[in-house]
Scaffold this motif. Sequence first.
Motif, PDB file in Angstrom:
ATOM      1  N   ALA A  25     -28.668  17.812 -55.709  1.00 46.30           N
ATOM      2  CA  ALA A  25     -28.642  18.801 -54.935  1.00 46.30           C
ATOM      3  C   ALA A  25     -28.103  18.630 -53.593  1.00 46.30           C
ATOM      4  CB  ALA A  25     -30.050  19.502 -54.796  1.00 46.30           C
ATOM      5  N   PRO A  26     -27.732  19.574 -52.738  1.00 47.92           N
ATOM      6  CA  PRO A  26     -27.264  19.083 -51.267  1.00 47.92           C
ATOM      7  C   PRO A  26     -28.465  18.718 -50.465  1.00 47.92           C
ATOM      8  CG  PRO A  26     -27.342  21.607 -51.682  1.00 47.92           C
ATOM      9  CD  PRO A  26     -27.622  20.879 -53.049  1.00 47.92           C
ATOM     10  N   MET A  27     -28.282  17.704 -49.801  1.00 51.16           N
ATOM     11  CA  MET A  27     -29.475  17.246 -48.763  1.00 51.16           C
ATOM     12  C   MET A  27     -28.909  16.473 -47.469  1.00 51.16           C
ATOM     13  SD  MET A  27     -32.364  15.585 -51.321  1.00 51.16           S
ATOM     14  CE  MET A  27     -31.015  14.603 -52.642  1.00 51.16           C
ATOM     15  N   THR A  28     -29.401  17.261 -46.668  1.00 47.43           N
ATOM     16  CA  THR A  28     -29.126  16.733 -45.220  1.00 47.43           C
ATOM     17  C   THR A  28     -29.719  15.392 -44.781  1.00 47.43           C
ATOM     18  OG1 THR A  28     -28.897  19.020 -44.404  1.00 47.43           O
ATOM     19  CG2 THR A  28     -29.500  17.301 -42.733  1.00 47.43           C
ATOM     20  N   GLY A  58     -25.492  19.887 -46.215  1.00 42.90           N
ATOM     21  CA  GLY A  58     -24.787  20.773 -45.481  1.00 42.90           C
ATOM     22  C   GLY A  58     -23.874  20.436 -44.484  1.00 42.90           C
ATOM     23  N   GLN A 100     -21.067  21.400 -49.067  1.00 37.85           N
ATOM     24  CA  GLN A 100     -21.805  22.482 -48.929  1.00 37.85           C
ATOM     25  C   GLN A 100     -21.576  23.131 -47.675  1.00 37.85           C
ATOM     26  OE1 GLN A 100     -26.011  22.590 -48.151  1.00 37.85           O
ATOM     27  NE2 GLN A 100     -26.287  24.128 -49.625  1.00 37.85           N
ATOM     28  N   HIS A 182     -23.371  27.780 -48.252  1.00 43.96           N
ATOM     29  CA  HIS A 182     -24.905  27.970 -48.009  1.00 43.96           C
ATOM     30  C   HIS A 182     -25.173  29.303 -47.743  1.00 43.96           C
ATOM     31  CE1 HIS A 182     -28.861  26.405 -47.507  1.00 43.96           C
ATOM     32  NE2 HIS A 182     -28.504  25.280 -46.921  1.00 43.96           N
ATOM     33  N   ARG A 234     -24.605  28.906 -52.858  1.00 46.58           N
ATOM     34  CA  ARG A 234     -26.004  28.615 -53.224  1.00 46.58           C
ATOM     35  C   ARG A 234     -27.158  29.857 -52.725  1.00 46.58           C
ATOM     36  NH1 ARG A 234     -30.291  23.613 -51.863  1.00 46.58           N
ATOM     37  NH2 ARG A 234     -30.459  23.313 -54.178  1.00 46.58           N
ATOM     38  N   MET A 272     -31.917  28.189 -55.901  1.00 48.50           N
ATOM     39  CA  MET A 272     -33.094  27.101 -55.619  1.00 48.50           C
ATOM     40  C   MET A 272     -34.160  27.910 -55.571  1.00 48.50           C
ATOM     41  SD  MET A 272     -33.335  25.153 -52.036  1.00 48.50           S
ATOM     42  CE  MET A 272     -35.157  24.778 -51.599  1.00 48.50           C
ATOM     43  N   SER A 276     -40.861  23.765 -54.220  1.00 49.83           N
ATOM     44  CA  SER A 276     -41.152  22.211 -53.914  1.00 49.83           C
ATOM     45  C   SER A 276     -40.810  21.883 -52.587  1.00 49.83           C
ATOM     46  CB  SER A 276     -40.271  21.763 -54.961  1.00 49.83           C
ATOM     47  OG  SER A 276     -38.896  21.427 -54.622  1.00 49.83           O
ATOM     48  N   ARG A 277     -40.608  22.913 -51.887  1.00 50.72           N
ATOM     49  CA  ARG A 277     -40.108  22.613 -50.456  1.00 50.72           C
ATOM     50  C   ARG A 277     -41.242  23.500 -49.393  1.00 50.72           C
ATOM     51  NH1 ARG A 277     -38.601  18.544 -49.563  1.00 50.72           N
ATOM     52  NH2 ARG A 277     -37.787  18.852 -47.626  1.00 50.72           N
ATOM     53  N   GLY A 303     -37.727  21.324 -58.101  1.00 53.43           N
ATOM     54  CA  GLY A 303     -39.039  20.892 -58.908  1.00 53.43           C
ATOM     55  C   GLY A 303     -38.733  20.525 -60.319  1.00 53.43           C
ATOM     56  N   GLY A 324     -33.061  17.157 -56.418  1.00 53.07           N
ATOM     57  CA  GLY A 324     -33.055  17.013 -54.720  1.00 53.07           C
ATOM     58  C   GLY A 324     -33.658  15.765 -54.250  1.00 53.07           C
ATOM     59  N   GLU A 325     -34.893  15.796 -54.041  1.00 54.15           N
ATOM     60  CA  GLU A 325     -35.603  14.683 -53.134  1.00 54.15           C
ATOM     61  C   GLU A 325     -35.604  13.419 -54.194  1.00 54.15           C
ATOM     62  OE1 GLU A 325     -39.591  15.391 -51.853  1.00 54.15           O
ATOM     63  OE2 GLU A 325     -39.182  14.403 -50.103  1.00 54.15           O
TER      64      GLU A 325
HETATM   65  C1  FMN Z   1     -34.310  15.636 -47.184  1.00 57.95           C
HETATM   66  C2  FMN Z   1     -33.634  16.828 -47.736  1.00 57.95           C
HETATM   67  C3  FMN Z   1     -32.653  17.625 -46.957  1.00 57.95           C
HETATM   68  C4  FMN Z   1     -32.246  18.797 -47.639  1.00 57.95           C
HETATM   69  N1  FMN Z   1     -31.064  19.420 -47.250  1.00 57.95           N
HETATM   70  C5  FMN Z   1     -30.805  20.423 -47.834  1.00 57.95           C
HETATM   71  C6  FMN Z   1     -29.349  21.003 -47.326  1.00 57.95           C
HETATM   72  O1  FMN Z   1     -28.695  20.552 -46.413  1.00 57.95           O
HETATM   73  N2  FMN Z   1     -28.864  22.283 -47.921  1.00 57.95           N
HETATM   74  C7  FMN Z   1     -29.609  22.844 -48.790  1.00 57.95           C
HETATM   75  O2  FMN Z   1     -29.179  23.980 -49.226  1.00 57.95           O
HETATM   76  N3  FMN Z   1     -30.850  22.388 -49.241  1.00 57.95           N
HETATM   77  C8  FMN Z   1     -31.169  21.122 -48.831  1.00 57.95           C
HETATM   78  N4  FMN Z   1     -32.467  20.536 -49.492  1.00 57.95           N
HETATM   79  C9  FMN Z   1     -33.037  21.134 -50.429  1.00 57.95           C
HETATM   80  C10 FMN Z   1     -32.751  20.401 -51.760  1.00 57.95           C
HETATM   81  O3  FMN Z   1     -31.049  20.695 -51.989  1.00 57.95           O
HETATM   82  C11 FMN Z   1     -33.339  20.904 -53.021  1.00 57.95           C
HETATM   83  O4  FMN Z   1     -33.070  22.279 -53.277  1.00 57.95           O
HETATM   84  C12 FMN Z   1     -35.001  20.883 -52.972  1.00 57.95           C
HETATM   85  O5  FMN Z   1     -35.294  19.571 -52.120  1.00 57.95           O
HETATM   86  C13 FMN Z   1     -35.738  21.339 -54.092  1.00 57.95           C
HETATM   87  O6  FMN Z   1     -35.306  20.325 -54.969  1.00 57.95           O
HETATM   88  P1  FMN Z   1     -36.202  18.954 -55.612  1.00 57.95           P
HETATM   89  O7  FMN Z   1     -37.732  19.852 -55.828  1.00 57.95           O
HETATM   90  O8  FMN Z   1     -35.658  18.607 -56.705  1.00 57.95           O
HETATM   91  O9  FMN Z   1     -36.435  18.275 -54.270  1.00 57.95           O
HETATM   92  C14 FMN Z   1     -32.855  19.467 -48.639  1.00 57.95           C
HETATM   93  C15 FMN Z   1     -33.785  18.736 -49.342  1.00 57.95           C
HETATM   94  C16 FMN Z   1     -34.402  17.515 -48.922  1.00 57.95           C
HETATM   95  C17 FMN Z   1     -35.721  16.890 -49.268  1.00 57.95           C
END
Ligand code: FMN
Length: 373
Positions: A25-28, A58, A100, A182, A234, A272, A276-277, A303, A324-325
């Motif tokens: 998944a996308p992660m900044t 992103g 993304q 996004h 997304r 999404m 979990s966030r 999650g 993601g994480e």
């Molecule tokens: C450090 C971090 C940065 C993230 N950055 C983005 C992002 O740039 N774009 C986005 O759509 N979601 C972002 N997310 C959300 C993740 O893509 C993912 O959907 C979310 O962490 C839930 O999945 P997980 O429970 O497997 O972590 C980010 C999550 C984390 C932990």
Amino acid sequence: MNSTINLFAPTTVGTLALKNRIVMAPMTRARNFDGIPNDNNALYYQQRSGAGLIITEGTAISNTAMGVLHIPGLYTAKQVEGWKKVTSAVHQKGAKIFTQLWHVGRVSHVSNQPNGQAPVGASDIQAENSFAWGYDENGKETFVKCSKPRALTTEEVKEVVQDFAKAAKNAIEAGFDGVELHGANGYLIEQFLNPMINNRTDEYGGTIQNRSRFLLEAIDACIAEIGASKVAIRLTPYGGMHELPHYDEIDSTYQYLAEELYKRGIAFIHLMDQQSRGSYALPDGFLSRFRTWYKGVIILAGGMNRQKSQELIDTNLIDLAGFGEDFIANPDLVERLKNNWPMTPPNRALHYGLMLEGYIDWKTYEEEQLVNG
Ligand SMILES: Cc1cc2nc3c(=O)[nH]c(=O)nc-3n(C[C@H](O)[C@H](O)[C@H](O)COP(=O)(O)O)c2cc1C
């Protein structure tokens, strides 16, 4: 339950030929001091290319699109060149990679904007309790409260639509397999969708069709540049991140979007679940309803674990599982899932920032055994 699908076997979903059903998944990560992807970013993504599909962090579509310092962009020639390092490193390992495309809208601060101007949004309603990552009044890099935005004019909305299309074209030039807009987590596209934030009186506000217009125009403009099979989005129905309140017509809004997006034949919709966030979960039954509205490829992130993703795929609620994480501290996540190896826990203090620590130094499970043994 239907017959069991092998999560780890090669598959073709829609037009995507993937080596497995696991999506990063996308992660900044905010590791770009100049917005240009570099060798470390290439290594980071290559380390995680056990995934069938990677979706990058992103990525800014213009210089007004940012609400976090040190994120990469995709609107200059140098950024396109930088991304080529990333896409070729990932392709060498047999994974696919989408980028993304991100415009944060009101989730930004004056210090993230050119000439310290106000961020732009669907309206001038401020996300008063949300944070951007920018500079405080002493020039220190830190979390800063989102500034009051300025509503985009009708003409400017059309310019942002074109910024998405230009970034999509750049993405293909940089070697990406496609782009994911996004449309989630309270950023610009979702600010347009939500009637509690979008109080516009032009063709981009009011009815479901009008609030969806910006999203669909951005999708159509990207399709015109790079073709529908390379465009995805997304979405976070029922999400609350960055102060998006719930409203009466959530189901009808996403039904309309799902049906319109299906007509266009895009690559996938990436849902999404925000629980979990720290925000709302997708309500019970939503995935089954969404499946009847959208017959194309569905990714779900949020999650996930091996059992949950297996069940959701086997019961035909989703096609691909996004993680993601877990991918941050477990570069070999797919191998760990496949072999039921334990996960290394994340270190959240190292998620964002220019330091290399916590970025490319996470070990595979087998490397950890060598160190520990
Ligand atoms: C450090 C971090 C940065 C993230 N950055 C983005 C992002 O740039 N774009 C986005 O759509 N979601 C972002 N997310 C959300 C993740 O893509 C993912 O959907 C979310 O962490 C839930 O999945 P997980 O429970 O497997 O972590 C980010 C999550 C984390 C932990």
